[in-house]
Design a protein around this motif. Structure first.
Motif, PDB file in Angstrom:
ATOM      1  N   SER A 181      33.018  -7.149 -12.970  1.00  0.00           N
ATOM      2  CA  SER A 181      33.331  -7.047 -11.536  1.00  0.00           C
ATOM      3  C   SER A 181      34.836  -7.077 -11.283  1.00  0.00           C
ATOM      4  N   GLU A 182      35.601  -7.656 -12.213  1.00  0.00           N
ATOM      5  CA  GLU A 182      37.057  -7.698 -12.061  1.00  0.00           C
ATOM      6  C   GLU A 182      37.685  -6.315 -12.213  1.00  0.00           C
ATOM      7  N   LEU A 183      36.897  -5.342 -12.639  1.00  0.00           N
ATOM      8  CA  LEU A 183      37.408  -3.984 -12.859  1.00  0.00           C
ATOM      9  C   LEU A 183      36.918  -3.016 -11.783  1.00  0.00           C
ATOM     10  N   SER A 184      36.376  -3.531 -10.702  1.00  0.00           N
ATOM     11  CA  SER A 184      35.706  -2.681  -9.715  1.00  0.00           C
ATOM     12  C   SER A 184      36.635  -1.658  -9.068  1.00  0.00           C
ATOM     13  N   ARG A 185      37.930  -1.909  -9.047  1.00  0.00           N
ATOM     14  CA  ARG A 185      38.864  -0.973  -8.402  1.00  0.00           C
ATOM     15  C   ARG A 185      39.546  -0.031  -9.397  1.00  0.00           C
ATOM     16  N   GLU A 186      39.138  -0.119 -10.651  1.00  0.00           N
ATOM     17  CA  GLU A 186      39.796   0.681 -11.692  1.00  0.00           C
ATOM     18  C   GLU A 186      39.183   2.086 -11.802  1.00  0.00           C
ATOM     19  N   VAL A 187      39.965   2.987 -12.377  1.00  0.00           N
ATOM     20  CA  VAL A 187      39.433   4.286 -12.788  1.00  0.00           C
ATOM     21  C   VAL A 187      38.719   4.075 -14.136  1.00  0.00           C
ATOM     22  N   PHE A 188      37.473   4.462 -14.201  1.00  0.00           N
ATOM     23  CA  PHE A 188      36.686   4.282 -15.418  1.00  0.00           C
ATOM     24  C   PHE A 188      36.720   5.547 -16.279  1.00  0.00           C
ATOM     25  N   VAL A 189      37.112   5.371 -17.524  1.00  0.00           N
ATOM     26  CA  VAL A 189      37.059   6.452 -18.512  1.00  0.00           C
ATOM     27  C   VAL A 189      35.784   6.221 -19.316  1.00  0.00           C
ATOM     28  N   VAL A 190      34.787   7.076 -19.100  1.00  0.00           N
ATOM     29  CA  VAL A 190      33.473   6.833 -19.697  1.00  0.00           C
ATOM     30  C   VAL A 190      32.941   8.108 -20.353  1.00  0.00           C
ATOM     31  N   PRO A 191      32.046   7.941 -21.327  1.00  0.00           N
ATOM     32  CA  PRO A 191      31.454   9.125 -21.965  1.00  0.00           C
ATOM     33  C   PRO A 191      30.480   9.817 -21.018  1.00  0.00           C
ATOM     34  N   SER A 192      30.374  11.110 -21.122  1.00  0.00           N
ATOM     35  CA  SER A 192      29.392  11.837 -20.329  1.00  0.00           C
ATOM     36  C   SER A 192      28.001  11.547 -20.863  1.00  0.00           C
ATOM     37  N   ARG A 193      26.999  11.727 -20.009  1.00  0.00           N
ATOM     38  CA  ARG A 193      25.620  11.486 -20.439  1.00  0.00           C
ATOM     39  C   ARG A 193      25.200  12.471 -21.521  1.00  0.00           C
ATOM     40  N   LYS A 194      25.861  13.625 -21.587  1.00  0.00           N
ATOM     41  CA  LYS A 194      25.493  14.617 -22.593  1.00  0.00           C
ATOM     42  C   LYS A 194      25.788  14.144 -24.012  1.00  0.00           C
ATOM     43  N   VAL A 195      26.798  13.273 -24.159  1.00  0.00           N
ATOM     44  CA  VAL A 195      27.183  12.860 -25.512  1.00  0.00           C
ATOM     45  C   VAL A 195      26.746  11.446 -25.851  1.00  0.00           C
ATOM     46  N   ALA A 196      26.562  10.583 -24.844  1.00  0.00           N
ATOM     47  CA  ALA A 196      26.184   9.182 -25.122  1.00  0.00           C
ATOM     48  C   ALA A 196      25.360   8.652 -23.956  1.00  0.00           C
ATOM     49  N   THR A 197      24.101   9.056 -23.919  1.00  0.00           N
ATOM     50  CA  THR A 197      23.249   8.773 -22.769  1.00  0.00           C
ATOM     51  C   THR A 197      23.113   7.286 -22.488  1.00  0.00           C
ATOM     52  N   THR A 198      22.667   6.524 -23.478  1.00  0.00           N
ATOM     53  CA  THR A 198      22.398   5.111 -23.225  1.00  0.00           C
ATOM     54  C   THR A 198      23.663   4.318 -22.979  1.00  0.00           C
ATOM     55  N   LEU A 199      24.763   4.684 -23.613  1.00  0.00           N
ATOM     56  CA  LEU A 199      26.015   3.979 -23.377  1.00  0.00           C
ATOM     57  C   LEU A 199      26.490   4.203 -21.948  1.00  0.00           C
ATOM     58  N   ARG A 200      26.478   5.458 -21.509  1.00  0.00           N
ATOM     59  CA  ARG A 200      26.882   5.753 -20.131  1.00  0.00           C
ATOM     60  C   ARG A 200      25.982   5.015 -19.133  1.00  0.00           C
ATOM     61  N   ASP A 201      24.677   5.052 -19.366  1.00  0.00           N
ATOM     62  CA  ASP A 201      23.764   4.387 -18.435  1.00  0.00           C
ATOM     63  C   ASP A 201      23.960   2.873 -18.435  1.00  0.00           C
ATOM     64  N   ALA A 202      24.231   2.293 -19.605  1.00  0.00           N
ATOM     65  CA  ALA A 202      24.452   0.843 -19.684  1.00  0.00           C
ATOM     66  C   ALA A 202      25.708   0.441 -18.916  1.00  0.00           C
ATOM     67  N   ILE A 203      26.768   1.238 -19.040  1.00  0.00           N
ATOM     68  CA  ILE A 203      28.014   0.929 -18.315  1.00  0.00           C
ATOM     69  C   ILE A 203      27.771   0.970 -16.810  1.00  0.00           C
ATOM     70  N   MET A 204      27.092   2.029 -16.340  1.00  0.00           N
ATOM     71  CA  MET A 204      26.829   2.157 -14.907  1.00  0.00           C
ATOM     72  C   MET A 204      25.912   1.029 -14.417  1.00  0.00           C
ATOM     73  N   ALA A 205      24.930   0.653 -15.242  1.00  0.00           N
ATOM     74  CA  ALA A 205      24.013  -0.419 -14.850  1.00  0.00           C
ATOM     75  C   ALA A 205      24.737  -1.760 -14.760  1.00  0.00           C
ATOM     76  N   GLU A 206      25.647  -2.027 -15.696  1.00  0.00           N
ATOM     77  CA  GLU A 206      26.427  -3.270 -15.639  1.00  0.00           C
ATOM     78  C   GLU A 206      27.249  -3.326 -14.350  1.00  0.00           C
ATOM     79  N   CYS A 207      27.845  -2.204 -13.988  1.00  0.00           N
ATOM     80  CA  CYS A 207      28.634  -2.174 -12.757  1.00  0.00           C
ATOM     81  C   CYS A 207      27.747  -2.420 -11.535  1.00  0.00           C
ATOM     82  N   GLU A 208      26.611  -1.743 -11.480  1.00  0.00           N
ATOM     83  CA  GLU A 208      25.720  -1.884 -10.325  1.00  0.00           C
ATOM     84  C   GLU A 208      25.153  -3.299 -10.226  1.00  0.00           C
TER      85      GLU A 208
END
Length: 288
Positions: free
Chosen positions: A184-211
């Motif tokens: 939550s301390e990173l909520s105002r940051e620009v996130f550099v994340v993998p696209s779902r095409k290359v790392a589906t579960t990693l991308r989804d886990a990052i988004m789920a942690e944020c939500e």
């Protein structure tokens, strides 16, 4: 028609030149052995073993045929052994598709251990993302995929141990000196994340942690490799959330900070088609 047994029977008889002993070695009745040799000579149109009373003699044609017959028998044994090794998953080819993250530690270790234990299996490697792996599995371009991908009913899955998530920050970031931090301390940051095409579960886990922490990143820079993510973070483009595996990649200008209170696991997984598991699969799973 000349069959493999004819060559085998002839080889034993030509080496012993004694009908009774040859029949005993072959575990066949003597009349059956005589009949098979006669059939062989009829098919060839040549006398291979001359008979002088009870004495048997190898003819010139028989000597030539013996050398070729035994060469053929030897090749047949090699073919049988090769087929058996492939059926047992100890020889043949294995095509492995893997994500860039899997290529950092898991794939090199697996290929090294696999090659040491099963040198007769040739491993073909292709670096591709999660969605491309699924397509390649479907069309048979690869036998096994390794990456951060979701399991589906279409594929069998073997998951590797869970990995912790780390925040990756520019080394001059105000939070870069903390021992750990909440996402939550990173909520105002620009996130550099993998696209779902290359790392589906990693991308989804990052988004789920944020939500789960009450926000959704409003600025996202998508990348396809971990190396690119580290470069972007070092350049100050944004921050990233990456798994433990990526810490192996040393990159100047970035700091890895453990995330606390994470709720979602990230795991590399092996996938293969349920209807067409590769013969070498069991051996591959043993070296993970």
């Amino acid at each position: 028609m000349i069959e493999n047994r004819h060559l085998r029977y002839f080889s034993v008889l030509a080496r012993t030149l004694h009908m009774t002993r040859a029949a005993e070695q072959l575990h066949v009745a003597q009349p059956a052995l005589t009949q098979n040799i006669q059939h062989l000579e009829q098919e060839l149109g040549a006398t291979l073993i001359a008979r002088n009373g009870r004495t048997l003699l190898l003819t010139e044609a028989g000597a030539v045929f013996l050398a070729e017959a035994e060469r053929s028998l030897h090749q047949f044994e090699l073919a049988k052994n090769a087929a058996r090794k492939v059926a047992r998953g100890e020889a043949g080819n294995l095509s492995l598709g893997f994500s860039s993250a899997a290529g950092i530690r898991v794939v090199p270790r697996v290929v090294k251990n696999f090659g040491d234990r099963y040198p007769d299996i040739r491993v073909h490697l292709t670096e591709i993302g999660a969605e491309a792996q699924l397509r390649a599995l479907r069309d048979g371009s690869i036998d096994v995929g390794i990456g951060y991908a979701q399991s589906t009913p279409e594929f069998e899955t073997s998951r590797l141990p869970a990995e912790s998530l780390f925040a990756v920050l520019p080394e001059n970031h105000p939070l870069a000196r903390k021992e750990d931090l909440d996402i939550s301390e990173l909520s105002r940051e620009v996130f550099v994340v993998p696209s779902r095409k290359v790392a589906t579960t990693l991308r989804d886990a990052i988004m789920a942690e944020c939500e789960d922490s009450g926000f959704r990143p409003h600025l996202i820079q998508e990348i396809t490799t971990a190396q690119t993510a580290l470069g972007m973070v070092a350049a100050g483009v944004g921050i990233s959330i990456l798994p433990t595996t990526i810490r192996t990649l040393e990159h100047p200008g970035v700091a890895f900070i453990p995330l606390k209170n994470t709720r979602h696991e990230v795991r590399l997984a092996l996938l293969w088609r349920r209807d067409h598991p590769p013969a070498a699969l069991r051996k591959l799973l043993m070296v993970l």
